[in-house]
Design a protein around this motif. Structure first.
Motif, PDB file in Angstrom:
ATOM      1  N   LEU A   1       0.391   8.630   9.065  1.00 35.30           N
ATOM      2  CA  LEU A   1       1.411   7.703   8.568  1.00 35.30           C
ATOM      3  C   LEU A   1       2.783   8.102   9.082  1.00 35.30           C
ATOM      4  O   LEU A   1       3.563   7.262   9.516  1.00 35.30           O
ATOM      5  CB  LEU A   1       1.381   7.672   7.040  1.00 35.30           C
TER       6      LEU A   1
ATOM      7  N   THR B   1       8.618   3.407   3.766  1.00 33.42           N
ATOM      8  CA  THR B   1       8.811   2.802   2.443  1.00 33.42           C
ATOM      9  C   THR B   1       7.449   2.494   1.844  1.00 33.42           C
ATOM     10  O   THR B   1       6.628   1.849   2.481  1.00 33.42           O
ATOM     11  CB  THR B   1       9.639   1.511   2.555  1.00 33.42           C
ATOM     12  N   LEU B   2       7.230   2.966   0.632  1.00 31.16           N
ATOM     13  CA  LEU B   2       5.931   2.771  -0.008  1.00 31.16           C
ATOM     14  C   LEU B   2       5.963   1.635  -1.026  1.00 31.16           C
ATOM     15  O   LEU B   2       4.971   0.938  -1.218  1.00 31.16           O
ATOM     16  CB  LEU B   2       5.486   4.065  -0.698  1.00 31.16           C
TER      17      LEU B   2
ATOM     18  N   ILE C   1       8.265  -1.716  -2.593  1.00 36.23           N
ATOM     19  CA  ILE C   1       9.409  -2.623  -2.598  1.00 36.23           C
ATOM     20  C   ILE C   1       9.886  -2.711  -4.036  1.00 36.23           C
ATOM     21  O   ILE C   1       9.106  -3.028  -4.945  1.00 36.23           O
ATOM     22  CB  ILE C   1       9.001  -4.023  -2.127  1.00 36.23           C
TER      23      ILE C   1
ATOM     24  N   TYR D   1      -2.434   3.849   3.052  1.00 37.90           N
ATOM     25  CA  TYR D   1      -2.337   5.292   2.814  1.00 37.90           C
ATOM     26  C   TYR D   1      -3.102   5.673   1.551  1.00 37.90           C
ATOM     27  O   TYR D   1      -3.850   6.653   1.528  1.00 37.90           O
ATOM     28  CB  TYR D   1      -0.865   5.677   2.691  1.00 37.90           C
TER      29      TYR D   1
ATOM     30  N   THR E   1       3.810  -1.520  -0.534  1.00 37.20           N
ATOM     31  CA  THR E   1       3.810  -2.100   0.800  1.00 37.20           C
ATOM     32  C   THR E   1       2.429  -1.966   1.423  1.00 37.20           C
ATOM     33  O   THR E   1       1.547  -1.301   0.883  1.00 37.20           O
ATOM     34  CB  THR E   1       4.816  -1.362   1.703  1.00 37.20           C
ATOM     35  N   GLU E   2       2.250  -2.595   2.565  1.00 45.18           N
ATOM     36  CA  GLU E   2       0.983  -2.482   3.301  1.00 45.18           C
ATOM     37  C   GLU E   2       0.709  -1.028   3.662  1.00 45.18           C
ATOM     38  O   GLU E   2      -0.428  -0.553   3.575  1.00 45.18           O
ATOM     39  CB  GLU E   2       1.049  -3.318   4.592  1.00 45.18           C
ATOM     40  N   ALA E   3       1.760  -0.335   4.053  1.00 44.28           N
ATOM     41  CA  ALA E   3       1.601   1.079   4.400  1.00 44.28           C
ATOM     42  C   ALA E   3       1.090   1.873   3.202  1.00 44.28           C
ATOM     43  O   ALA E   3       0.210   2.730   3.328  1.00 44.28           O
ATOM     44  CB  ALA E   3       2.939   1.641   4.877  1.00 44.28           C
TER      45      ALA E   3
ATOM     46  N   LYS F   1      14.186  -5.270   1.757  1.00 46.55           N
ATOM     47  CA  LYS F   1      13.999  -4.085   0.909  1.00 46.55           C
ATOM     48  C   LYS F   1      13.055  -3.054   1.503  1.00 46.55           C
ATOM     49  O   LYS F   1      12.648  -2.125   0.832  1.00 46.55           O
ATOM     50  CB  LYS F   1      13.515  -4.509  -0.470  1.00 46.55           C
ATOM     51  N   ILE F   2      12.660  -3.257   2.734  1.00 50.68           N
ATOM     52  CA  ILE F   2      11.815  -2.265   3.383  1.00 50.68           C
ATOM     53  C   ILE F   2      12.631  -1.657   4.514  1.00 50.68           C
ATOM     54  O   ILE F   2      13.036  -2.368   5.438  1.00 50.68           O
ATOM     55  CB  ILE F   2      10.508  -2.878   3.929  1.00 50.68           C
ATOM     56  N   ALA F   3      12.842  -0.372   4.434  1.00 49.45           N
ATOM     57  CA  ALA F   3      13.671   0.289   5.440  1.00 49.45           C
ATOM     58  C   ALA F   3      12.976   0.270   6.795  1.00 49.45           C
ATOM     59  O   ALA F   3      11.774   0.438   6.900  1.00 49.45           O
ATOM     60  CB  ALA F   3      13.939   1.730   5.026  1.00 49.45           C
TER      61      ALA F   3
ATOM     62  N   GLN G   1       6.440  -3.061  -5.998  1.00 49.53           N
ATOM     63  CA  GLN G   1       5.334  -3.673  -5.274  1.00 49.53           C
ATOM     64  C   GLN G   1       4.981  -2.782  -4.096  1.00 49.53           C
ATOM     65  O   GLN G   1       5.832  -2.502  -3.256  1.00 49.53           O
ATOM     66  CB  GLN G   1       5.773  -5.048  -4.787  1.00 49.53           C
TER      67      GLN G   1
ATOM     68  N   GLU H   1       5.597  -8.674   3.045  1.00 50.58           N
ATOM     69  CA  GLU H   1       5.013  -7.936   1.935  1.00 50.58           C
ATOM     70  C   GLU H   1       3.509  -7.844   2.040  1.00 50.58           C
ATOM     71  O   GLU H   1       2.880  -7.043   1.369  1.00 50.58           O
ATOM     72  CB  GLU H   1       5.434  -8.585   0.610  1.00 50.58           C
TER      73      GLU H   1
ATOM     74  N   ALA I   1      -4.162  11.785   6.796  1.00 42.02           N
ATOM     75  CA  ALA I   1      -3.582  10.476   6.453  1.00 42.02           C
ATOM     76  C   ALA I   1      -2.059  10.552   6.472  1.00 42.02           C
ATOM     77  O   ALA I   1      -1.381   9.641   6.936  1.00 42.02           O
ATOM     78  CB  ALA I   1      -4.083  10.017   5.088  1.00 42.02           C
TER      79      ALA I   1
ATOM     80  N   ALA J   1       1.736  -5.680   7.843  1.00 36.56           N
ATOM     81  CA  ALA J   1       2.411  -4.480   8.328  1.00 36.56           C
ATOM     82  C   ALA J   1       3.257  -4.836   9.548  1.00 36.56           C
ATOM     83  O   ALA J   1       2.978  -4.397  10.659  1.00 36.56           O
ATOM     84  CB  ALA J   1       1.373  -3.416   8.649  1.00 36.56           C
TER      85      ALA J   1
END
Lengths: 304, 304
Positions: free
Chosen positions: B80, A44-45, A47, A62, A56-58, B268-270, A54, B129, B76, B132
């Motif tokens: 990921l 998930t990129l 939210i 990235y 995400t950390e990922a 909301k984060i899968a 918004q 949020e 990258a 990670a």
DNA sequence: AGCCATGAAATAGATAATCTATATCATGAC
DNA sequence: GTCATGATATAGATTATCTATTTCATGGCT
């Protein structure tokens, strides 16, 4: 790959709507592209909040890695598109550059101001597959299957010396050259043929005339200006000297040659628009007639 | 953008056919993509010979710039995709980590060997949020609109001390605690409630019993093992001590609490597949019944 | 409280990009 | 002389991408 550009825009603008505006697509397209990238990455990129996204950390980490790479690609592409567009690399023999091209170059840049000319004065034959050269002016017979060759002008050689030298050596007829010094260039080593054609001197006498050899026409012409002898040279390379009366033509004999000055390019590499302009200009300039010298006081035989 | 990948493959393999093999398309597709890129850039990239291509100088210099960028993007993306796929970041309170999770962790790794567990033992509430983190075990009431919370088990607190301490203090009934030291943790500060519920001591007497305060259950439990008093703690945190008879339960009174241990994630984060496996395993492990202590020689009142 | 604008998701269908299949060409090996 | 090879060109099939539309939840305004 397209979705990476979308991702970049979304990260920068923090909004699918603003990213859509930037990329000239609808927000739905952005949403779909991001969703596709999330599925491909398995991560998930963004939210999704109501009316808001918004990262995400990922996504942040990235993006830190791919954003410079995308910028590098865009930059390299832009530079190639643009610099290629106006830069023209032109190679030619040094003597030709100094004696013919330089005096006309201002005209080229006036007529085509945006062109960024890169001039390479070299006697080495251009290898278009190894060098980033667009066009070259080459002195040869025009036959090379790898090249498109466009004739600027066929070559011919005439005799030039200073007025003082001609008077001192009493150069009233070509036969008088028996008492002169002959200046020879590697490119146009044709004194024997010239004398055979235009004088009554026998071969033994011709072979006995002293000679000075030069590997560049430019230097032979300079030596003639210094009164060191008579030079057999292309009239295209002596325009300045003749019009300024630094050199005169003591005789009218001109020897036509098989070689000529050609504009050459690789037959399989397309010219950029700017290079095409330069080529066209060269053709036009070459079409200007080489003028006779109206100021010469010496009699000459019939012209060519 | 697709054509840049094609260009990269063609440059590396120096052949449209080999590039086609590498990208699993036909050579025609490669040819079209390269042609499209050449038109977009306005530059010839490859000289076509019969059955052979040759990159131009422009292609070589352009490739030098974009190839590292393409590699960076691929790298990258791969990192990921992959690291995310098997890595799971799990956060939990330190006491819970030390006393409940650590003794079961080997089972998790045996059941799911490919999982790359990242454990974060922290009392700080996770901000999904900003960090990670995939999953967290949190001790709270289960209510937070931003989170999906799955109950592992409701909490309850019981009294634990060493056998020696119980005998020395004659801890036969809860009233005897008036002569003991009470070990209190920040997380479960419920001694007053417990005594009110299970002893006949009046409030004044309860308030007068000496207490030692700890900010972590772990340390309170250690202090109890050292014979410094009696600790009111979750049975989930004292399994080792009870089964090894380092601590006993002198009384049967257990106080049910509103809070519990919950597995939480951002709503909301899968979750990645690996994180889902860990969550499922946690639920299964939590469903195991907490065993009564069969070795305790002290009588207890009716069970919970 | 009701209405409206906003920015997201979801989906069906239109459009554009990409690919395959096929024919053609020139070359080199046999 | 024949055949395999690796390129080009092109028509049409397939896939990717986009638009249009509907729906949703929120916040601002009246």
């Amino acid at each position: 790959m397209k979705s990476l550009l979308v991702f970049d825009a979304a990260m920068r603008s923090k909004s699918f709507s603003l990213a859509a505006d930037e990329l000239c697509v609808t927000p739905g397209a952005i949403g779909q592209q991001i969703h596709k990238l999330e599925e491909w990455l398995g991560v998930t990129l963004f939210i999704r909040h109501v009316r808001q996204i918004q990262p995400t950390e990922a996504a942040l980490s990235y993006w830190q890695k791919i954003q410079p790479a995308l910028e590098q690609i865009a930059d390299a592409s832009t530079r190639l598109k643009h610099s290629r567009g106006m830069a023209v690399l032109l190679s030619m023999p040094p003597s030709f550059a100094a004696k013919w091209f330089t005096r006309r170059m201002a005209n080229l840049l006036t007529r085509h101001p945006g062109i960024e000319l890169h001039l390479n004065a070299s006697s080495v034959i251009v290898d278009f597959e190894r060098e980033a050269v667009d066009l070259a002016i080459r002195y040869f017979n025009g036959r090379d299957t790898r090249l498109d060759a466009t004739l600027m002008f066929n070559d011919e050689v005439r005799v030039f010396c200073t007025l003082e030298y001609a008077e001192a050596r009493l150069l009233n007829t070509p036969d008088a050259l028996a008492g002169a010094s002959l200046l020879v260039t590697s490119v146009q080593p044709y004194w024997t043929q010239w004398l055979s054609r235009f004088s009554r001197l026998d071969a033994g006498t011709v072979a006995g005339i002293p000679r000075i050899h030069f590997d560049q026409a430019l230097m032979a012409i300079e030596a003639a200006k210094q009164g060191h002898g008579v030079v057999l040279a292309s009239p295209h390379l002596t325009e300045d000297e003749v019009s300024g009366q630094a050199l005169i033509e003591p005789f009218a004999g001109c020897l036509h040659l098989d070689n000529g000055y050609y504009i050459v390019q690789h037959n399989k590499i397309a010219l950029s628009p700017a290079a095409m302009l330069v080529k066209q200009w060269l053709i036009e300039e070459a079409g200007e007639k080489v003028p006779d010298n109206p100021g010469s006081s010496l009699h000459r035989a019939t012209s060519c």
